[in-house]
Design a protein around this motif. Structure first.
Motif, PDB file in Angstrom:
ATOM      1  N   ASP A 132       0.819  -1.211   0.000  1.00 22.25           N
ATOM      2  CA  ASP A 132       0.000   0.000   0.000  1.00 22.25           C
ATOM      3  C   ASP A 132       0.857   1.267   0.000  1.00 22.25           C
ATOM      4  N   GLY A 133       2.186   1.101  -0.150  1.00 20.65           N
ATOM      5  CA  GLY A 133       3.078   2.243  -0.204  1.00 20.65           C
ATOM      6  C   GLY A 133       3.629   2.677   1.138  1.00 20.65           C
ATOM      7  N   SER A 134       3.275   1.982   2.198  1.00 23.51           N
ATOM      8  CA  SER A 134       3.816   2.300   3.520  1.00 23.51           C
ATOM      9  C   SER A 134       5.037   1.431   3.798  1.00 23.51           C
ATOM     10  N   SER A 135       5.887   1.905   4.695  1.00 16.93           N
ATOM     11  CA  SER A 135       7.088   1.143   5.055  1.00 16.93           C
ATOM     12  C   SER A 135       7.423   1.362   6.528  1.00 16.93           C
ATOM     13  N   VAL A 136       8.159   0.406   7.083  1.00 14.26           N
ATOM     14  CA  VAL A 136       8.600   0.496   8.473  1.00 14.26           C
ATOM     15  C   VAL A 136      10.035   0.010   8.547  1.00 14.26           C
ATOM     16  N   SER A 137      10.889   0.772   9.210  1.00 11.45           N
ATOM     17  CA  SER A 137      12.252   0.321   9.479  1.00 11.45           C
ATOM     18  C   SER A 137      12.402   0.119  10.983  1.00 11.45           C
ATOM     19  N   GLU A 138      13.035  -0.970  11.360  1.00  7.84           N
ATOM     20  CA  GLU A 138      13.269  -1.287  12.767  1.00  7.84           C
ATOM     21  C   GLU A 138      14.759  -1.534  12.974  1.00  7.84           C
ATOM     22  N   SER A 139      15.345  -0.825  13.939  1.00  7.45           N
ATOM     23  CA  SER A 139      16.783  -0.940  14.195  1.00  7.45           C
ATOM     24  C   SER A 139      17.053  -1.081  15.688  1.00  7.45           C
ATOM     25  N   LYS A 140      17.974  -1.999  16.027  1.00  6.37           N
ATOM     26  CA  LYS A 140      18.399  -2.197  17.407  1.00  6.37           C
ATOM     27  C   LYS A 140      19.837  -1.718  17.625  1.00  6.37           C
ATOM     28  N   VAL A 141      20.410  -1.070  16.608  1.00  2.82           N
ATOM     29  CA  VAL A 141      21.824  -0.695  16.654  1.00  2.82           C
ATOM     30  C   VAL A 141      22.139   0.196  17.845  1.00  2.82           C
ATOM     31  N   ASP A 142      21.285   1.175  18.123  1.00  2.49           N
ATOM     32  CA  ASP A 142      21.561   2.118  19.206  1.00  2.49           C
ATOM     33  C   ASP A 142      21.462   1.491  20.583  1.00  2.49           C
ATOM     34  N   HIS A 143      20.965   0.279  20.666  1.00  8.67           N
ATOM     35  CA  HIS A 143      20.747  -0.348  21.972  1.00  8.67           C
ATOM     36  C   HIS A 143      21.670  -1.546  22.205  1.00  8.67           C
ATOM     37  N   LEU A 144      22.714  -1.658  21.377  1.00  3.78           N
ATOM     38  CA  LEU A 144      23.671  -2.746  21.542  1.00  3.78           C
ATOM     39  C   LEU A 144      24.502  -2.551  22.809  1.00  3.78           C
ATOM     40  N   SER A 145      24.810  -3.651  23.462  1.00  2.44           N
ATOM     41  CA  SER A 145      25.724  -3.643  24.598  1.00  2.44           C
ATOM     42  C   SER A 145      26.590  -4.892  24.488  1.00  2.44           C
ATOM     43  N   ILE A 146      27.691  -4.897  25.216  1.00  4.69           N
ATOM     44  CA  ILE A 146      28.605  -6.027  25.134  1.00  4.69           C
ATOM     45  C   ILE A 146      29.096  -6.398  26.513  1.00  4.69           C
ATOM     46  N   ASN A 147      29.154  -7.682  26.787  1.00  4.54           N
ATOM     47  CA  ASN A 147      29.696  -8.181  28.046  1.00  4.54           C
ATOM     48  C   ASN A 147      30.998  -8.914  27.741  1.00  4.54           C
ATOM     49  N   ALA A 148      32.076  -8.460  28.337  1.00  3.30           N
ATOM     50  CA  ALA A 148      33.386  -9.073  28.116  1.00  3.30           C
ATOM     51  C   ALA A 148      33.873  -9.692  29.423  1.00  3.30           C
ATOM     52  N   GLY A 149      34.279 -10.948  29.339  1.00  6.83           N
ATOM     53  CA  GLY A 149      34.778 -11.647  30.516  1.00  6.83           C
ATOM     54  C   GLY A 149      35.817 -12.669  30.134  1.00  6.83           C
ATOM     55  N   VAL A 150      36.226 -13.461  31.117  1.00  5.07           N
ATOM     56  CA  VAL A 150      37.272 -14.450  30.862  1.00  5.07           C
ATOM     57  C   VAL A 150      36.792 -15.525  29.893  1.00  5.07           C
ATOM     58  N   GLY A 151      35.498 -15.711  29.789  1.00  6.27           N
ATOM     59  CA  GLY A 151      34.962 -16.729  28.889  1.00  6.27           C
ATOM     60  C   GLY A 151      34.779 -16.249  27.471  1.00  6.27           C
ATOM     61  N   GLY A 152      35.026 -14.962  27.200  1.00  6.56           N
ATOM     62  CA  GLY A 152      34.866 -14.427  25.855  1.00  6.56           C
ATOM     63  C   GLY A 152      33.864 -13.298  25.814  1.00  6.56           C
ATOM     64  N   LEU A 153      33.293 -13.086  24.641  1.00  7.19           N
ATOM     65  CA  LEU A 153      32.374 -11.982  24.433  1.00  7.19           C
ATOM     66  C   LEU A 153      30.933 -12.465  24.419  1.00  7.19           C
ATOM     67  N   GLU A 154      30.070 -11.614  24.963  1.00  8.67           N
ATOM     68  CA  GLU A 154      28.653 -11.904  24.945  1.00  8.67           C
ATOM     69  C   GLU A 154      27.933 -10.637  24.517  1.00  8.67           C
ATOM     70  N   ILE A 155      27.157 -10.708  23.448  1.00  7.43           N
ATOM     71  CA  ILE A 155      26.408  -9.555  22.958  1.00  7.43           C
ATOM     72  C   ILE A 155      24.927  -9.937  22.966  1.00  7.43           C
ATOM     73  N   PRO A 156      24.217  -9.561  24.013  1.00  6.32           N
ATOM     74  CA  PRO A 156      22.799  -9.922  24.072  1.00  6.32           C
ATOM     75  C   PRO A 156      21.991  -9.196  23.012  1.00  6.32           C
ATOM     76  N   CYS A 157      20.945  -9.841  22.540  1.00  8.57           N
ATOM     77  CA  CYS A 157      20.071  -9.227  21.551  1.00  8.57           C
ATOM     78  C   CYS A 157      19.258  -8.125  22.226  1.00  8.57           C
ATOM     79  N   PRO A 158      19.363  -6.894  21.751  1.00  9.63           N
ATOM     80  CA  PRO A 158      18.630  -5.791  22.388  1.00  9.63           C
ATOM     81  C   PRO A 158      17.122  -6.021  22.357  1.00  9.63           C
ATOM     82  N   VAL A 159      16.475  -5.624  23.437  1.00  6.38           N
ATOM     83  CA  VAL A 159      15.021  -5.708  23.505  1.00  6.38           C
ATOM     84  C   VAL A 159      14.392  -4.461  22.898  1.00  6.38           C
ATOM     85  N   GLU A 160      15.027  -3.317  23.111  1.00  4.40           N
ATOM     86  CA  GLU A 160      14.503  -2.062  22.596  1.00  4.40           C
ATOM     87  C   GLU A 160      14.742  -1.949  21.086  1.00  4.40           C
TER      88      GLU A 160
END
Length: 210
Positions: free
Chosen positions: A119-147
């Motif tokens: 119908d000519g409408s569009s929606v863009s959804e981005s989680k880029v601004d809500h990325l965070s990273i957890n770094a520890g001895v076991g490696g990297l963990e990047i949880p999927c943003p909820v926002e």
């Protein structure tokens, strides 16, 4: 957004310097396998070859064999799946952006989604601004943003020029490329100027299950 990736870069650099094995465990492989078209099909004669060629190109190819974008092909949901750029340039920001995207994709996290409705409408959804990273001895963990940052617009297509008009009636026109009916290429700067400038953003069309 630039601050977000700067923090990610610093965290990744810290882990790389402390433990190479830990980074390996995170499975952040910067090399993504690229699919290739199989052109090995053989025809029985010239006429059959022409028929096969027509069926292969379908409506994503013009009479000169060049890819074109059509209204019907663009309608649907498109998921950011890869970033393409010259990796020999050793661009740290793009390298890390690609690794983060690969990590999230492997963990079934949709980072950026574009939806074009008929119908000519569009929606863009981005989680880029809500990325965070957890770094520890076991490696990297990047949880999927909820926002999710969501932007509604209307769209119009003329050849390879896609015009988007937001709710404030501001227009912007970008060039898009349809590699095939399921692969859409957009300049990275048009997707996320702060983080993907210098790359090509590869979107894959999502198949609707009936």
């Amino acid at each position: 957004m630039k601050r977000t990736y700067l923090l990610l870069f610093l965290a990744l650099a810290l882990v790389f310097s402390c433990s190479t094995d830990s980074t390996d465990d995170a499975d952040l492989d910067p090399n993504m396998e690229q699919g290739s078209d199989d052109d090995s099909g053989e025809g029985t004669d010239d006429d059959s070859d022409d028929i096969n060629d027509d069926s292969d190109t379908d409506d994503t190819m013009d009479d000169n064999g060049e890819n074109v974008v059509s209204y019907d092909n663009l309608v649907g949901e498109w998921l950011l799946s890869d970033l393409r750029f010259d990796e020999t340039l050793n661009d740290d920001q793009l390298n890390f952006a690609k690794q983060i995207l690969e990590y999230l994709t492997e963990n079934e996290c949709d980072l950026i989604t574009l939806t074009f409705n008929d119908d000519g409408s569009s929606v863009s959804e981005s989680k880029v601004d809500h990325l965070s990273i957890n770094a520890g001895v076991g490696g990297l963990e990047i949880p999927c943003p909820v926002e999710v940052d969501e932007e509604a617009a209307t769209w119009a297509l003329e050849d390879d020029q896609l015009t988007l008009t937001d709710e404030a009636m501001e227009e912007r026109t970008i060039t898009i490329v349809m590699e095939d009916e399921n692969t859409l290429i957009i300049d990275g700067a048009d997707v996320d100027e702060n983080n993907y400038d210098g790359a090509e953003a590869v979107f894959i069309k999502q198949v609707v299950e009936e």
